[in-house]
Design a protein around this motif. Structure first.
Motif: not given
Length: 511
Positions: A5-10, A14-19, A27-28, A30-35
């Motif tokens: 969900r990195n906005p600089d790399h739309p 790649v799939w990201v595990m929750p947390g 790619h970092p 964003p925080e504060g978004q629920e998976a």
């Protein structure tokens, strides 16, 4: 699990595990978004593959600064462009560019080139680093005239040498291959031999691939053809020419990148005690068969020219000797500041006329800028217009050097030994040495580790030459002989060349 969900790399999928704070590509997130909540039932194959990739990336050891380091540095490469295989049998010029070189290498990187192709400007070239950090390109000109068609390898060595820092020396190598087709081969025959058929509107040929594109008939045709890494593309627009009558076609040459392989060069145990690329052996009381000065030069290109005390243009300085000795005026002025150049070629040492007044080799003018292979006993007369100004004779052809004796009125004053720098004669196995009796009595000298050495032919022991060394204890040296770290210790010569500091050869009254 969700995608990156990195906005600089739309475009990252790649799939990201929750947390997880970063995806597998670093790619970092964003925080504060629920998976998103997982779907009921069995996970899909995409979820399983993404989880495996994330676990494998998390288990891999990462450098603590990997997330902030950015993209990895480019590997050292030699970019070659401008090659056209259709110019078979004629002169070609390819452009060489250094890319991805480490910043700790020297500001001048020397390149040594060896090939069966006829190189126009010799085998030694230099890359210079600019103030912006990139490198000036070097153009390599060669000819395949008279050579059999086929593939020819070019052996390239790059040397980075810091003055006075042997531990920082680095060496890279690569071996590009140049294709030389038949002299009578047409462009169509070259394509029929090497091209594979690909009928696509967008074609990319990479890694020595070969692409052939034929435009469909009728209408407007826009074709994008990309050819990289020694690939060849053939575009056939005959149908488009018949329909529209106008074709805009840009034919480009071949370009590719050669990876530079760094060689681990073993470092010398100790530096030479007296580093020098030119020196002199001075005989205090020469007899009738020896010269007062044996001048030593270890240069990639040794330039012969007129003797000047202030900023001479040459390395090996010559002056006319008359009945009363040296004559710095008069006929000496008939010598050019840069009269001739001696360098080591692929088949031995060569001499080239670069003067205004010319030179004679065995009584024949070879032509200006025409390298001629030196032969044992060859007479070198400077100049071609007036005889007897300076005459030299090739008295020895060694695997690592050449010896020149004067055969004019200055025969008792000096002789010259031009050596290849950093060449050990023990490594020149299989090469024959030829010398006349005058040069056969000279000691075996060579240049290594930045200085001059003497080798005992009986024991094979090497001795570094430096001021203060007792030369009479060495085999081949006579009495009252001393070593000087300047080529002209008997006079005062101020040298100032581009890229070098001014150095002054002091007056030696006892020479």
């Amino acid at each position: 699990m969700s995608r990156c969900r990195n906005p600089d790399h739309p475009h990252c999928t790649v799939w990201v595990m929750p947390g997880e704070a970063t995806c597998a590509h670093g790619h970092p997130q964003p925080e504060g978004q629920e998976a998103p909540a997982p779907r009921a039932g069995l996970p899909s194959s995409f979820d399983v593959i993404g989880a495996l990739r994330a676990n494998r990336a998390a288990a891999a050891p990462l450098h603590p600064q990997a997330a902030s380091a950015g993209p990895a540095l480019q590997r050292p490469q030699l970019h070659i462009s401008g090659f056209d295989p259709r110019a078979a049998g004629g002169r070609q010029a390819i452009k060489l560019e250094l890319r991805g070189m480490p910043m700790d290498c020297a500001a001048e990187v020397r390149m040594l080139v060896r090939s069966s192709l006829r190189l126009r400007d010799g085998e030694h070239f230099v890359f210079y680093r600019t103030s912006r950090g990139d490198w000036r390109p070097v153009f390599l000109e060669f000819s395949s005239r008279g050579l059999e068609h086929g593939q020819y390898r070019i052996e390239i060595e790059l040397h980075s040498r810091h003055p006075g820092r042997l531990d920082a020396s680095r060496t890279w190598t690569c071996s590009p291959v140049i294709l030389v087709p038949r002299l009578d081969a047409s462009l169509g025959e070259i394509h029929q031999t090497f091209l594979a058929t690909h009928k696509n509107v967008r074609v990319v040929a990479d890694d020595a691939g070969i692409a052939r594109v034929q435009a469909p008939g009728g209408g407007r045709v826009d074709i994008d053809v990309t050819s990289r890494n020694a690939s060849i593309a053939h575009v056939d627009l005959r149908d488009a020419r018949e329909s529209s009558g106008k074709v805009d076609l840009a034919m480009s040459t071949i370009a590719w990148d050669e990876d530079l392989i760094e060689i681990d060069v073993p470092q010398a145990d100790a530096r030479h005690p007296c580093p020098a690329d030119s020196a002199c052996l001075v005989q205090a009381e020469p007899d009738s068969g020896s010269q007062r000065h044996l001048r030593l030069f270890a240069l990639d290109e040794c330039v012969l020219g007129r003797f000047e005390e202030i900023e001479p243009e040459a390395d090996l300085l010559l002056m006319h000797h008359g009945e009363h000795g040296e004559e710095r005026g008069g006929l000496t002025r008939r010598l050019s500041g840069r009269h001739a150049a001696i360098r080591q070629g692929r088949h031995g040492f060569e001499i080239e006329d670069v003067s205004r007044y010319g030179l004679l080799l065995d009584g024949v003018w070879p032509g200006k800028h025409t390298p001629v292979l030196l032969r044992l006993g060859m007479r070198i007369a400077l100049t071609a217009s007036i005889r007897g100004v300076v005459e030299l004779e090739v008295t020895a052809l060694l695997p690592h050097g050449v010896v020149l004796h004067r055969v004019d009125a200055g025969a008792q004053a000096e002789s010259f030994m031009v050596l290849a720098p950093e060449v050990d004669p023990a490594h020149e196995i299989g090469k024959q040495a030829a010398s006349s009796p005058r040069a056969a009595v000279l000691p075996l000298l060579f240049h290594r580790d930045g200085g001059f050495w003497h080798r005992d032919p009986a024991t094979g022991q090497d001795t570094a030459l430096a001021p203060g060394v007792l030369l009479e204890r060495l085999r081949g040296f006579g009495q009252q002989l001393r070593f000087a770290a300047q080529p002209y210790p008997e006079t005062r010569v101020q040298v100032a060349r581009a890229g070098e500091r001014r150095r002054v050869h002091p007056v030696r009254l006892d020479a």
